[in-house]
Design an enzyme around this catalytic site. Structure first.
Site, PDB file in Angstrom:
ATOM      1  N   GLY A  28     -11.895 -13.286   0.125  1.00  0.00           N
ATOM      2  CA  GLY A  28     -11.872 -13.720  -1.266  1.00  0.00           C
ATOM      3  C   GLY A  28     -10.637 -14.547  -1.565  1.00  0.00           C
ATOM      4  O   GLY A  28      -9.713 -14.660  -0.754  1.00  0.00           O
ATOM      5  N   CYS A  43      10.947  14.253  -8.781  1.00  0.00           N
ATOM      6  CA  CYS A  43      11.284  14.590 -10.165  1.00  0.00           C
ATOM      7  C   CYS A  43      11.976  13.400 -10.805  1.00  0.00           C
ATOM      8  O   CYS A  43      12.926  12.845 -10.256  1.00  0.00           O
ATOM      9  CB  CYS A  43      12.181  15.830 -10.203  1.00  0.00           C
ATOM     10  N   GLY A 103      -4.788  -9.149   3.502  1.00  0.00           N
ATOM     11  CA  GLY A 103      -5.495  -8.282   2.569  1.00  0.00           C
ATOM     12  C   GLY A 103      -4.874  -8.162   1.202  1.00  0.00           C
ATOM     13  O   GLY A 103      -4.950  -7.097   0.579  1.00  0.00           O
ATOM     14  N   SER A 104      -4.277  -9.222   0.699  1.00  0.00           N
ATOM     15  CA  SER A 104      -3.692  -9.197  -0.644  1.00  0.00           C
ATOM     16  C   SER A 104      -4.143 -10.428  -1.417  1.00  0.00           C
ATOM     17  O   SER A 104      -4.118 -11.543  -0.884  1.00  0.00           O
ATOM     18  CB  SER A 104      -2.162  -9.173  -0.582  1.00  0.00           C
ATOM     19  N   ASN A 157       0.829  -1.198   0.000  1.00  0.00           N
ATOM     20  CA  ASN A 157       0.000   0.000   0.000  1.00  0.00           C
ATOM     21  C   ASN A 157       0.868   1.254   0.000  1.00  0.00           C
ATOM     22  O   ASN A 157       2.021   1.229   0.437  1.00  0.00           O
ATOM     23  CB  ASN A 157      -0.940  -0.002   1.199  1.00  0.00           C
ATOM     24  N   VAL A 158       0.286   2.358  -0.427  1.00  0.00           N
ATOM     25  CA  VAL A 158       1.034   3.613  -0.546  1.00  0.00           C
ATOM     26  C   VAL A 158       0.418   4.704   0.318  1.00  0.00           C
ATOM     27  O   VAL A 158       0.672   5.886   0.096  1.00  0.00           O
ATOM     28  CB  VAL A 158       1.095   4.066  -2.028  1.00  0.00           C
ATOM     29  N   ASP A 159      -0.360   4.302   1.326  1.00  0.00           N
ATOM     30  CA  ASP A 159      -1.152   5.271   2.083  1.00  0.00           C
ATOM     31  C   ASP A 159      -0.549   5.706   3.411  1.00  0.00           C
ATOM     32  O   ASP A 159      -1.060   6.615   4.067  1.00  0.00           O
ATOM     33  CB  ASP A 159      -2.566   4.717   2.331  1.00  0.00           C
ATOM     34  N   HIS A 216       5.980  -0.328  -2.436  1.00  0.00           N
ATOM     35  CA  HIS A 216       5.576   0.383  -3.646  1.00  0.00           C
ATOM     36  C   HIS A 216       5.673   1.893  -3.488  1.00  0.00           C
ATOM     37  O   HIS A 216       5.106   2.637  -4.297  1.00  0.00           O
ATOM     38  CB  HIS A 216       4.152  -0.020  -4.045  1.00  0.00           C
ATOM     39  N   CYS A 257      14.445  21.834 -11.881  1.00  0.00           N
ATOM     40  CA  CYS A 257      15.008  21.605 -13.216  1.00  0.00           C
ATOM     41  C   CYS A 257      13.969  21.583 -14.329  1.00  0.00           C
ATOM     42  O   CYS A 257      14.337  21.452 -15.495  1.00  0.00           O
ATOM     43  CB  CYS A 257      15.802  20.296 -13.227  1.00  0.00           C
TER      44      CYS A 257
END
Length: 281
Positions: free
Chosen positions: A251, A132, A223-224, A107-109, A124, A186
């Site tokens: 799931g 940049c 959760g994956s 996750n990225v949160d 991730h 830049c």
């Protein structure tokens, strides 16, 4: 060994798996759904919405970057308001109790850190930072938001939905004429400091993740669906090495037939129960 939420032995089975072990944890989007951040796939493994932005498309097209950043500008305010849920807090409590070697998250949160977890590898990247692609200068996502809003009129189009990577579905016409600021140092292309689909995970991030994995004597997946190889590789290695693996996910996952224990349950229900059973509530 499948278990379900209605199975009275579910918590005991998972607690027994964790008892006496120091566990490395791999988390995916399902760990953050109770915080209001959608996951990518439904319980059947199919994508809920469009495919996320691909690196090659983002870097190769001004139009794609306008589309991405216009959607991100709309979605960011809601995304940054997300707060840790019971699953994040349970994992933080288990780490404090000495049960975990750390968390490797897809996750990225930033919600694991917000919940109090200390050893976290953002496999991730993290969405609250922008970098940049030319000179590697980094700025906060909030600073980027201010620049986006200053350069563009407010987008009045109501989003039809929010998606897992922090942006929102808005009509394509809303991105027409949208101005994307370049790097203040830049003039280069600015990109969220996350791994897009089609982009390789930076080697230092992978090395940090392997160190966390190696410090545990078992692996817990939370959760994956394990659809993406960057996460599934940890299960594949554990299987080769004979390291026990348990999965908690609502799931099916790609590893259901390979692991010692599969708990088909909401992670926000299963993990707090297990933390309590292990005295880490």
């Amino acid at each position: 060994m499948p278990a379900t939420p209605s199975d009275p032995a579910t918590i005991d089975a998972l607690a027994s798996f964790l008892h006496g072990r120091r566990v490395a944890v791999l988390t995916g989007a399902g760990c953050s759904t109770d915080s209001g951040i959608p996951d990518y796939r439904g319980p059947d493994g199919t994508l809920r919405t469009r495919e996320p932005m691909r690196y090659q498309v983002f870097m190769g097209s001004d139009e794609a970057r306008r589309r991405y950043w216009s959607r991100s500008m709309v979605g960011w305010r809601r995304f940054r308001q997300a707060r840790p849920n019971d699953a994040h807090r349970a994992l933080a409590a288990m780490e404090r109790a000495g049960l975990l070697s750390g968390v490797i998250t897809q996750n990225v949160d930033g919600l694991h850190q917000a919940a109090g977890s200390r050893t976290v590898v953002d496999l991730h990247g993290t969405l609250d930072r922008v970098r940049c692609t030319a000179c590697s200068a980094a700025v906060s996502r909030d600073a980027m938001q201010s620049r986006l809003e200053a350069a563009n009129r407010p987008l009045t189009a109501a989003p039809s939905r929010y998606v897992a990577d922090g942006d929102a579905e808005i009509p394509d016409a809303a991105a027409e004429g949208f101005v994307v600021p370049g790097c203040a140092d830049c003039g280069g292309i600015l990109k969220p400091d996350v791994v897009f689909f089609g982009e390789s995970v930076p080697k230092p991030w992978v090395e940090d993740a392997w160190r966390t994995y190696e410090a545990g004597d078992a692996l817990l997946v939370v959760g994956s669906s394990l659809t993406v190889f960057s996460g599934r590789r940890f299960v594949l290695r554990a299987t080769r090495e004979g390291k026990p693996v348990a999965v908690v996910n609502l799931g099916r996952t790609r590893a259901d037939d390979e692991v010692a224990l599969k708990v088909d349950a909401p992670v926000g229900v299963a993990l707090p129960g297990v933390a309590a059973a292990l005295g880490a509530a």
